[in-house]
Scaffold this motif. Structure first.
Motif, short mmCIF file in Angstrom:
data_model
loop_
_atom_site.label_atom_id
_atom_site.label_comp_id
_atom_site.label_asym_id
_atom_site.label_seq_id
_atom_site.Cartn_x
_atom_site.Cartn_y
_atom_site.Cartn_z
N SER A 90 0.84 -1.19 0.00
CA SER A 90 0.00 0.00 0.00
C SER A 90 0.87 1.25 0.00
CB SER A 90 -0.91 0.02 1.23
OG SER A 90 -1.80 -1.08 1.20
N GLY A 91 0.45 2.26 -0.76
CA GLY A 91 1.20 3.49 -0.83
C GLY A 91 2.39 3.46 -1.77
N SER A 92 2.49 2.40 -2.57
CA SER A 92 3.66 2.25 -3.45
C SER A 92 3.53 3.04 -4.75
CB SER A 92 3.90 0.77 -3.77
OG SER A 92 2.77 0.22 -4.43
N GLY A 93 2.30 3.47 -5.10
CA GLY A 93 2.09 4.22 -6.33
C GLY A 93 1.28 3.49 -7.38
N LYS A 94 0.73 2.32 -7.04
CA LYS A 94 0.00 1.51 -8.01
C LYS A 94 -1.23 2.25 -8.55
CE LYS A 94 -0.95 -1.80 -5.14
NZ LYS A 94 -0.43 -1.15 -3.91
N THR A 95 -2.03 2.81 -7.64
CA THR A 95 -3.25 3.51 -8.06
C THR A 95 -2.90 4.77 -8.84
OG1 THR A 95 -4.66 2.62 -6.32
CG2 THR A 95 -5.27 4.75 -7.23
N THR A 96 -1.87 5.47 -8.42
CA THR A 96 -1.44 6.67 -9.16
C THR A 96 -1.05 6.30 -10.58
OG1 THR A 96 -0.68 7.76 -7.14
CG2 THR A 96 0.19 8.59 -9.22
N LEU A 97 -0.34 5.21 -10.73
CA LEU A 97 0.05 4.77 -12.08
C LEU A 97 -1.19 4.42 -12.90
CD1 LEU A 97 2.05 3.98 -14.25
CD2 LEU A 97 2.41 1.79 -13.07
N LEU A 98 -2.13 3.72 -12.31
CA LEU A 98 -3.36 3.36 -13.03
C LEU A 98 -4.11 4.61 -13.47
CD1 LEU A 98 -4.89 0.58 -13.64
CD2 LEU A 98 -6.46 1.34 -11.86
N ARG A 99 -4.22 5.59 -12.56
CA ARG A 99 -4.93 6.83 -12.87
C ARG A 99 -4.19 7.64 -13.94
NH1 ARG A 99 -8.65 8.95 -9.30
NH2 ARG A 99 -7.79 11.05 -9.56
N THR A 100 -2.89 7.54 -13.97
CA THR A 100 -2.13 8.26 -14.99
C THR A 100 -2.36 7.66 -16.38
OG1 THR A 100 -0.44 8.75 -13.31
CG2 THR A 100 0.17 9.16 -15.59
N LEU A 101 -2.63 6.37 -16.44
CA LEU A 101 -2.93 5.73 -17.73
C LEU A 101 -4.21 6.30 -18.34
CD1 LEU A 101 -2.13 1.96 -17.04
CD2 LEU A 101 -0.67 3.70 -18.10
N ASN A 102 -5.08 6.84 -17.49
CA ASN A 102 -6.33 7.45 -17.95
C ASN A 102 -6.29 8.98 -17.86
OD1 ASN A 102 -8.95 7.05 -18.99
ND2 ASN A 102 -9.87 7.29 -16.97
N LEU A 103 -5.10 9.49 -17.50
CA LEU A 103 -4.88 10.93 -17.33
C LEU A 103 -5.80 11.57 -16.30
CD1 LEU A 103 -4.10 12.07 -21.00
CD2 LEU A 103 -2.50 11.38 -19.20
N LEU A 104 -6.30 10.76 -15.36
CA LEU A 104 -6.94 11.34 -14.19
C LEU A 104 -5.88 11.98 -13.30
CD1 LEU A 104 -9.58 8.59 -13.35
CD2 LEU A 104 -9.98 10.83 -14.38
N GLN A 105 -4.65 11.44 -13.40
CA GLN A 105 -3.48 12.08 -12.81
C GLN A 105 -2.53 12.40 -13.95
OE1 GLN A 105 -2.43 12.98 -9.57
NE2 GLN A 105 -0.90 13.95 -10.88
N LEU A 106 -2.11 13.64 -14.05
CA LEU A 106 -1.25 14.05 -15.17
C LEU A 106 0.21 13.76 -14.85
CD1 LEU A 106 -2.89 17.45 -16.17
CD2 LEU A 106 -3.40 15.15 -17.01
N PRO A 107 0.97 13.28 -15.84
CA PRO A 107 2.39 12.98 -15.61
C PRO A 107 3.23 14.25 -15.51
CG PRO A 107 1.82 12.64 -17.91
CD PRO A 107 0.54 12.95 -17.20
N SER A 108 4.32 14.16 -14.76
CA SER A 108 5.27 15.26 -14.66
C SER A 108 6.37 15.12 -15.71
CB SER A 108 5.91 15.28 -13.26
OG SER A 108 4.93 15.34 -12.26
N GLU A 109 6.69 13.87 -16.06
CA GLU A 109 7.67 13.58 -17.09
C GLU A 109 7.21 12.35 -17.85
OE1 GLU A 109 11.81 13.28 -15.84
OE2 GLU A 109 11.27 14.24 -13.93
N GLY A 110 7.76 12.17 -19.05
CA GLY A 110 7.51 10.97 -19.82
C GLY A 110 6.23 11.01 -20.63
N SER A 111 5.79 9.83 -21.07
CA SER A 111 4.62 9.75 -21.95
C SER A 111 3.81 8.50 -21.66
CB SER A 111 5.06 9.75 -23.41
OG SER A 111 5.80 8.57 -23.71
N VAL A 112 2.51 8.60 -22.03
CA VAL A 112 1.58 7.47 -21.95
C VAL A 112 0.92 7.33 -23.32
CG1 VAL A 112 -0.55 6.59 -20.91
CG2 VAL A 112 1.09 7.88 -19.51
N LYS A 113 0.92 6.13 -23.85
CA LYS A 113 0.27 5.86 -25.13
C LYS A 113 -0.77 4.77 -24.94
CE LYS A 113 1.23 4.09 -29.81
NZ LYS A 113 0.55 2.78 -29.63
N VAL A 114 -2.01 5.02 -25.34
CA VAL A 114 -3.08 4.04 -25.33
C VAL A 114 -3.68 4.02 -26.72
CG1 VAL A 114 -5.23 3.28 -24.28
CG2 VAL A 114 -3.54 4.50 -22.89
N GLY A 115 -3.60 2.89 -27.39
CA GLY A 115 -4.04 2.82 -28.77
C GLY A 115 -3.18 3.71 -29.64
N GLU A 116 -3.81 4.60 -30.40
CA GLU A 116 -3.07 5.49 -31.28
C GLU A 116 -2.80 6.86 -30.66
OE1 GLU A 116 -5.97 3.79 -32.41
OE2 GLU A 116 -4.55 2.20 -32.96
#
Length: 253
Positions: free
Chosen positions: A38-64
């Motif tokens: 718990s508290g490791s960042g799993k949910t934050t990572l999941l939410r970033t895949l949907n951009l409910l949490q915006l990334p500070s660095e890097g990129s996320v690609k889903v489909g095209e």
């Protein structure tokens, strides 16, 4: 080509570095489990895949659709979110709508179907998971397990490229967990692409193709779920896996 690609992803919230240089990918039709303390960042990572949490660095690609930190436009966010659907710990059903309408309304709202088509789709998917009998009921009349299954059905109904599930059984009493796990296992058997945050280690080992172990905001290891979550490898991951209970669900044919 991978359906999902995450490259050098970092997330900082306030002064706290929550995710650090995450790299991973997921193939279409696969199931990926995010595991770790718990508290490791799993949910934050999941939410970033949907951009409910915006990334500070890097990129996320889903489909095209690719979203790059620092260059996020409303259209990019909207287009990426249309490729995915979230299932949260809390059920987030509309209390003033029937079960049928909870499933049908997102189809209408997103322009995927007219009212008649949406209601037909809702009744069809509810029947597939054994919930057609509660279609005209309101969420308050359902058990927690039934409500979570409705939220999963609502996600499936819009035919997203990927379903993101954030600890879907954590808010349930133990006796209600199995029906939700069985619904998820049934989707996995149909090759629905899913990314799942869970503490159900044995279940994840059975249904997931890959597992990603996250600790202190970084990926400690990732690989085939059957191996990573077996509990037989020496070191930190196995000690974590073996510390948790092992509910079992048989994958449906």
């Amino acid at each position: 080509m991978s359906l999902i690609e995450v490259k050098n992803l970092s997330v900082k919230i306030g002064q706290k570095q929550v995710l650090k240089h995450i790299n991973l990918s997921a193939e279409e039709g696969s199931v990926t489990a995010f595991v770790g303390p718990s508290g490791s960042g799993k949910t934050t990572l999941l939410r970033t895949l949907n951009l409910l949490q915006l990334p500070s660095e890097g990129s996320v690609k889903v489909g095209e659709i690719t979203a790059n930190a620092g260059d996020l436009h409303k259209k990019t966010i909207r287009d990426l979110r249309q490729n995915s659907a979230m299932v949260f710990q809390q059920f987030n059903l509309f209390k003033n709508m029937t079960v049928k309408d909870n499933v049908a309304k997102p189809l209408i709202f997103n322009g995927l179907a007219n009212k008649k088509e949406a209601e037909e789709t809702a009744l069809n998917v509810l029947e597939q998971v054994g919930l057609s009998g509660v279609a005209e009921q309101y969420p308050v009349t359902l058990s927690g397990g039934q409500q979570q299954r409705v939220s999963i059905v609502r996600a499936v109904a819009v035919h997203p490229r990927v379903i993101l599930l954030d600890e879907p059984t954590s808010a349930l009493d133990p006796e209600l967990v199995e029906s939700v796990l069985r619904t998820i296992a049934n989707l996995a058997s149909k090759h629905v692409t899913m990314i799942l945050v869970t503490h159900e280690m044995e279940f994840a080992r059975q249904i997931a193709d890959r597992a990603v172990f996250i600790e202190d905001g970084a990926i400690l290891d990732q690989g085939p779920a059957d191996d990573l979550l077996s509990g037989t490898r020496p070191g930190r991951i196995s000690s974590f896996v073996n510390s948790l209970s092992h509910p079992t669900i048989r994958k449906e044919a």
